[in-house]
Design a protein around this motif. Structure first.
Motif, mmCIF file in Angstrom:
data_model
loop_
_atom_site.group_PDB
_atom_site.id
_atom_site.type_symbol
_atom_site.label_atom_id
_atom_site.label_comp_id
_atom_site.label_asym_id
_atom_site.label_seq_id
_atom_site.Cartn_x
_atom_site.Cartn_y
_atom_site.Cartn_z
ATOM 1 N N LEU A 1 0.592 -1.262 0.120
ATOM 2 C CA LEU A 1 0.002 0.084 -0.158
ATOM 3 C C LEU A 1 0.828 1.292 0.025
ATOM 4 C CD1 LEU A 1 -2.962 -0.966 2.614
ATOM 5 C CD2 LEU A 1 -2.932 -0.740 0.118
ATOM 6 N N ALA A 2 2.056 1.098 0.635
ATOM 7 C CA ALA A 2 2.934 2.357 0.907
ATOM 8 C C ALA A 2 3.460 2.798 -0.483
ATOM 9 C CB ALA A 2 4.018 1.970 1.692
ATOM 10 N N VAL A 3 3.906 1.563 -1.231
ATOM 11 C CA VAL A 3 4.451 1.615 -2.591
ATOM 12 C C VAL A 3 3.456 2.308 -3.683
ATOM 13 C CG1 VAL A 3 5.502 0.393 -4.431
ATOM 14 C CG2 VAL A 3 6.155 0.140 -2.290
ATOM 15 N N THR A 4 2.290 1.773 -3.412
ATOM 16 C CA THR A 4 1.141 2.107 -4.271
ATOM 17 C C THR A 4 0.922 3.596 -4.102
ATOM 18 O OG1 THR A 4 0.261 -0.042 -4.225
ATOM 19 C CG2 THR A 4 -1.435 1.889 -5.123
ATOM 20 N N GLY A 5 0.825 4.196 -2.997
ATOM 21 C CA GLY A 5 0.678 5.673 -2.463
ATOM 22 C C GLY A 5 1.676 6.430 -3.209
ATOM 23 N N ALA A 6 3.100 5.921 -3.074
ATOM 24 C CA ALA A 6 4.183 6.721 -3.540
ATOM 25 C C ALA A 6 3.983 6.686 -5.095
ATOM 26 C CB ALA A 6 5.341 6.310 -2.935
ATOM 27 N N ALA A 7 3.618 5.797 -5.723
ATOM 28 C CA ALA A 7 3.669 5.615 -7.185
ATOM 29 C C ALA A 7 2.336 6.484 -7.784
ATOM 30 C CB ALA A 7 3.437 4.136 -7.526
ATOM 31 N N TRP A 8 1.444 6.437 -6.932
ATOM 32 C CA TRP A 8 0.327 7.442 -7.175
ATOM 33 C C TRP A 8 0.465 9.094 -7.224
ATOM 34 C CZ3 TRP A 8 -3.703 6.783 -10.436
ATOM 35 C CH2 TRP A 8 -4.826 7.888 -10.271
ATOM 36 N N ALA A 9 1.108 9.212 -6.262
ATOM 37 C CA ALA A 9 1.689 10.700 -5.880
ATOM 38 C C ALA A 9 2.547 11.164 -7.082
ATOM 39 C CB ALA A 9 2.350 10.754 -4.526
ATOM 40 N N ALA A 10 3.633 10.128 -7.399
ATOM 41 C CA ALA A 10 4.365 10.492 -8.534
ATOM 42 C C ALA A 10 3.745 10.709 -10.161
ATOM 43 C CB ALA A 10 5.642 9.378 -8.704
ATOM 44 N N VAL A 11 2.748 9.924 -10.306
ATOM 45 C CA VAL A 11 1.865 10.069 -11.496
ATOM 46 C C VAL A 11 1.147 11.447 -11.340
ATOM 47 C CG1 VAL A 11 -0.235 9.218 -12.805
ATOM 48 C CG2 VAL A 11 1.539 7.558 -11.929
ATOM 49 N N LEU A 12 0.492 11.711 -10.211
ATOM 50 C CA LEU A 12 -0.121 12.923 -10.332
ATOM 51 C C LEU A 12 0.921 14.294 -10.357
ATOM 52 C CD1 LEU A 12 -2.700 12.430 -7.286
ATOM 53 C CD2 LEU A 12 -3.251 12.449 -9.734
ATOM 54 N N TYR A 13 1.993 14.211 -9.721
ATOM 55 C CA TYR A 13 2.907 15.176 -9.526
ATOM 56 C C TYR A 13 3.322 15.384 -11.122
ATOM 57 C CZ TYR A 13 6.694 18.256 -7.825
ATOM 58 O OH TYR A 13 7.320 19.231 -7.528
ATOM 59 N N ALA A 14 3.500 14.342 -11.789
ATOM 60 C CA ALA A 14 4.189 14.490 -13.411
ATOM 61 C C ALA A 14 2.875 15.008 -14.387
ATOM 62 C CB ALA A 14 4.338 13.174 -13.863
ATOM 63 N N LEU A 15 1.484 15.152 -13.733
ATOM 64 C CA LEU A 15 0.651 15.575 -14.906
ATOM 65 C C LEU A 15 1.059 16.971 -15.090
ATOM 66 C CD1 LEU A 15 -2.818 14.544 -12.982
ATOM 67 C CD2 LEU A 15 -1.897 13.624 -15.080
ATOM 68 N N PRO A 16 0.561 17.170 -16.440
ATOM 69 C CA PRO A 16 0.905 18.612 -16.880
ATOM 70 C C PRO A 16 0.042 19.547 -16.306
ATOM 71 C CG PRO A 16 0.022 17.000 -18.683
ATOM 72 C CD PRO A 16 0.452 16.269 -17.515
ATOM 73 N N GLU A 17 0.221 20.709 -16.593
ATOM 74 C CA GLU A 17 -0.922 21.781 -15.987
ATOM 75 C C GLU A 17 -2.381 21.957 -16.716
ATOM 76 O OE1 GLU A 17 -1.849 25.603 -13.863
ATOM 77 O OE2 GLU A 17 -0.148 24.197 -13.750
ATOM 78 N N ARG A 18 -2.088 21.524 -17.871
ATOM 79 C CA ARG A 18 -3.759 21.301 -18.561
ATOM 80 C C ARG A 18 -4.394 20.133 -18.060
ATOM 81 N NH1 ARG A 18 -4.302 20.936 -25.170
ATOM 82 N NH2 ARG A 18 -6.576 20.880 -25.185
ATOM 83 N N ALA A 19 -3.844 18.947 -17.720
ATOM 84 C CA ALA A 19 -4.515 17.913 -17.158
ATOM 85 C C ALA A 19 -5.000 18.378 -15.814
ATOM 86 C CB ALA A 19 -3.496 16.517 -17.313
#
Length: 420
Positions: A288-306
């Motif tokens: 669960l911790a790894v999943t949470g960190a991975a999801w945070a990385a995905v969100l942080y990489a989202l472009p401004e438009r998305a």
């Protein structure tokens, strides 16, 4: 697949539908509103979330502990479902009247939003209360049908609203869209409770089990929600909108956390001894911790438009909080499994942890805001979650090996995921 397996799948899907509804409501409200309008909507929605949790603790958690059975047992379960819904309706009408009066006293858009919440509160709480009836009746498929309809109706209704719609209108539309799901749920429930007796007296007696569950909820989830509301009162509603917007993006993880809490105890309870239990829950917590960190990385990489497509004007403030909120959700995975371990090995060990570290999280939230603004509040929540997780695993390490005997598998309201 066995009947029990199908019921588990239906329960997970129902939790996913309920979580998706909450996520999409906030996402659509953010897209339709200005930053100030979303802040007003968020203040009202956080208030609803606290009331929803209190109803879950006081009525829902005691209802799901009722055991079905043939003959008198079945009659008792049907009576409990009717009585629980009746109490929910009466209590929500009373609280709704108070909120409506508060809305009339508050000025501007905020007052109109609270007035709308007061008018629709009985509808949304009754619709949610049906989930616990179906859970007690071992019929999660019916709950899934009603909650799926709720999801479709609320999304459709909000998509029809014009851009810039005020918070009061959005709250009213959100609440009224529960009517079709409420009607379907009552129709599906009727055959199981026809002719059963309604009795509200148990809910008013001293020593009623739900009173303990409310205390656990209040010092856990409720305290952090009220602390976020406090930021809106003493600081700025924009802080509430930013924090709520950031946590909304992590909504999919709440499905995993709640599923672990719902189905974890009976699975973990079958492990061999303390070492087997700890090994299994530690693996779950790490995943669960790894999943949470991975999801945070995905969100942080989202472009401004998305990002703006997701949260509208609120994205800019919420995106700055993603590192802190991502860290919070990563350690929440570890903390969730620490509490799950204690629930299986020694359920009495969780209450003191919940009280001490939930209050600590509130203090860190408010102290972080005082020192570093909204970012400090988000990091305060992350530090509080990390402290709770560390203390939970330390308590697990200090537990003696339990004597052979029946293992408790019940999950109370304190096991639900804490979010700001």
């Amino acid at each position: 697949m066995s009947r029990r397996g199908l019921a588990a799948v239906a329960s997970v899907l129902d939790q996913a539908a309920s979580s998706a509804t909450n996520i999409l409501v906030l996402v659509l409200a953010a897209r339709l509103s200005s930053a100030a309008g979303f802040a007003d909507f968020t203040m009202v929605y956080v208030t609803f979330t606290v009331l929803l949790g209190l109803n879950m603790a006081y009525v829902g958690q005691t209802l799901v502990l009722e055991k079905p059975g043939p003959g008198p047992g079945a009659d008792r379960l049907a009576a409990a479902c009717r009585s629980g819904l009746a109490f929910t309706g009466a209590a929500s009408a009373a609280v709704g009247a108070v909120l409506a009066l508060l809305g009339l006293l508050l000025p501007g858009a905020t007052g109109r939003a609270f007035l709308a919440l007061g008018l629709v509160l009985p509808l949304v709480l009754l619709q949610d209360g049906l989930r616990y009836c179906f859970s007690a009746l071992r019929a999660p498929g019916r709950a899934l049908a009603a909650d799926a309809l709720r999801l479709v109706c609320v999304v459709s209704a909000l998509l029809l609203q014009p851009e810039g719609a005020p918070a009061g209108r959005l709250v009213l539309v959100w609440g009224l869209s529960a009517l079709p799901a409420l009607a379907l749920g009552l129709w599906l429930l009727r055959p199981s409770v026809r002719g059963a007796r309604t009795d509200l007296r148990p809910y008013l007696r001293r020593g009623y089990l739900g009173q303990r569950f409310v205390i656990e909820f209040a010092v856990g989830n409720g305290s952090s929600q009220l602390a976020v509301l406090g930021l809106g009162v003493f600081a700025t509603p924009l802080a509430v909108g930013a924090l709520r917007g950031a946590t909304t993006l992590f909504g999919p993880l709440n499905v995993l956390f709640n599923s672990a809490n719902s189905f974890g105890p009976p699975v973990v309870g079958r492990a061999s001894g303390k070492r087997g239990v700890v090994r299994l829950t530690a693996l779950m917590g790490g995943a669960l911790a790894v999943t949470g960190a991975a999801w945070a990385a995905v969100l942080y990489a989202l472009p401004e438009r998305a990002g703006r497509a997701l949260l509208g004007d609120t994205w800019r403030a919420a995106s700055a909080l993603l590192p802190a909120t991502g860290a919070q959700y990563a350690v929440m995975g570890l903390g969730t499994c620490a509490l799950l371990t204690l629930r299986v090995l020694n359920p009495k060990a969780t209450l003191s942890l919940q009280v001490v570290f939930s209050l600590l999280s509130v203090g860190l939230l408010l102290g972080g805001y005082a020192v570093w603004g909204v970012a400090g509040a988000a990091w305060g929540l992350a530090l509080g979650s990390a402290s709770k997780a560390a203390a939970g695993w330390l308590r697990v390490a200090r537990l003696p090996v339990p004597e052979p005997g029946p293992e408790p598998v019940g999950a109370g309201p304190a096991d639900q995921v804490r979010t700001a």
